[in-house]
Design an enzyme around this catalytic site. Sequence first.
Site, PDB file in Angstrom:
ATOM      1  N   ARG A 301       1.437  -0.904   0.148  1.00  9.12           N
ATOM      2  CA  ARG A 301      -0.073   0.249   0.279  1.00  9.12           C
ATOM      3  C   ARG A 301       0.944   1.357   0.566  1.00  9.12           C
ATOM      4  O   ARG A 301       0.813   2.159  -0.289  1.00  9.12           O
ATOM      5  CB  ARG A 301      -0.960  -0.179   1.705  1.00  9.12           C
ATOM      6  N   CYS A 369     -27.284  -2.408  -6.864  1.00  9.96           N
ATOM      7  CA  CYS A 369     -28.214  -2.532  -6.003  1.00  9.96           C
ATOM      8  C   CYS A 369     -27.925  -2.669  -4.654  1.00  9.96           C
ATOM      9  O   CYS A 369     -28.995  -4.169  -4.258  1.00  9.96           O
ATOM     10  CB  CYS A 369     -29.304  -3.128  -6.876  1.00  9.96           C
TER      11      CYS A 369
END
Length: 446
Positions: A301, A369
């Site tokens: 990272r 959704c």
Amino acid sequence: MAAPLALADAADPSFAELLALRPHLSLHAMDGLVMEEVPLAHIAREVGTPAWVYSAGALRRRARALKGALSAAGLTATVHFAMKCNDNLSVLKVLAAEGLGADVVSEGELRIARAAGIPASAIVFSGVGKTEDEIRHALAEDIFQINAESAEEIEMISAIAAGMGRTARVALRVNPDVDAKTHAKITTGKSENKFGVAISDAADIYARMASLPGIAPVGVATHIGSQITAGMAAYRAAYARLAELVRDLRVQGLPVERVDCGGGLGIPYRDEPAPTPEALAGAIRATLGDLGLPVMLEPGRWIAGPAGVLLASVVLQKRGAAHRFVVVDAAMNDLLRPAMYEAWHGIVPLSAARAASPLSPAEVVGPICETGDTFARGRLLPELVTGDTVAFLDAGAYGAVMSSTYNARPLAAEVLVDGARFAVVRERQSYEELLHGQRLPEWLTT
Ligand SMILES: *Cc1c(COP(=O)(O)O)cnc(C)c1O
């Protein structure tokens, strides 16, 4: 309605504050948000959205900063990029040219690392569930080091290696039982976690390794978690325990050639206090320096996160009963971190005029959704209209690699910027490719 939201948001950094800490990004009156020398709006137009964009310059600068900090601390160190955070071939190529090796966690990653030109002699293989096939492949490639995570795995590696007439160079991953004080889903160094062997068992298991025909024990390893921002205390505690273990092993006459210090260095997504590579190098020096051994680091990272952005276009702005919703064309299938870790990502409009407009709170959501498909709540943003584009910051790590085709959304394109140049380095997936590999059983086709 505005008051409580405004209070909650008061601490968010401004666009200018976010960009000041990310030197590969800048905001210009005409060109808008620019990465290195390329206006991101230009890439959005040419490539479409959503699209991941990585800065080669930022990758190089960060790789050099990390290596520089280690050598300034007087450490002999190799850096192995944890490619689970970003396995794009071009990103790996840039980092390989900086002399970085790879930390891989699967045969797929090992193959991509080799395809990027990373020599087998710079590859370390970590992971709690390497299969027999994966171990065999790693041995056939003669990689630098396998990090074993259990007594059981050691027997497995030895049997496979002996059967191939080889000796596996194996480091033992130790779980030091320290709390890295990061998100529960990315803490790995507590005794309850699945990783490594208990420090109290480590010396016995290491001795067993030395007695096995297929194994050459080369050292000890640890990795205590990811996105560590709580200072150096957990690192120091873990490394001090490793140092004590190495001294024990030496007393027993067991060979220890190196110490793998893992990854996990955190980055400031919002305004978290950011530990520096210098602080990490200092912690390593203070705890392990006396051993006189070379060390390995497995950062992911810290190197790639700030180097990437995710570009998304505004589909529409919707006034809900309680909120203003900014609906963008990126979703949780692209950038999973907000849904998975409640992560905060900076969101900056590409247009300088928009960035300078009055701000009000908005919910930034994708079209999927699920209510979890929310990137930000109560975020201070200008009024945005259909077709405006925004950049999600710090999307270079655990971004594209975690994306899926959920809701039958094709995987987004990936772009590399290098100075004034840019190129698509991974094509946007096509709708044809979404169907690729699917076949109907014969009894459904009649
Ligand atoms: C994930 C991982 C890393 C890299 O972690 P970052 O937080 O991205 O630096 C390093 N080593 C191992 C074994 C890992 O699993």
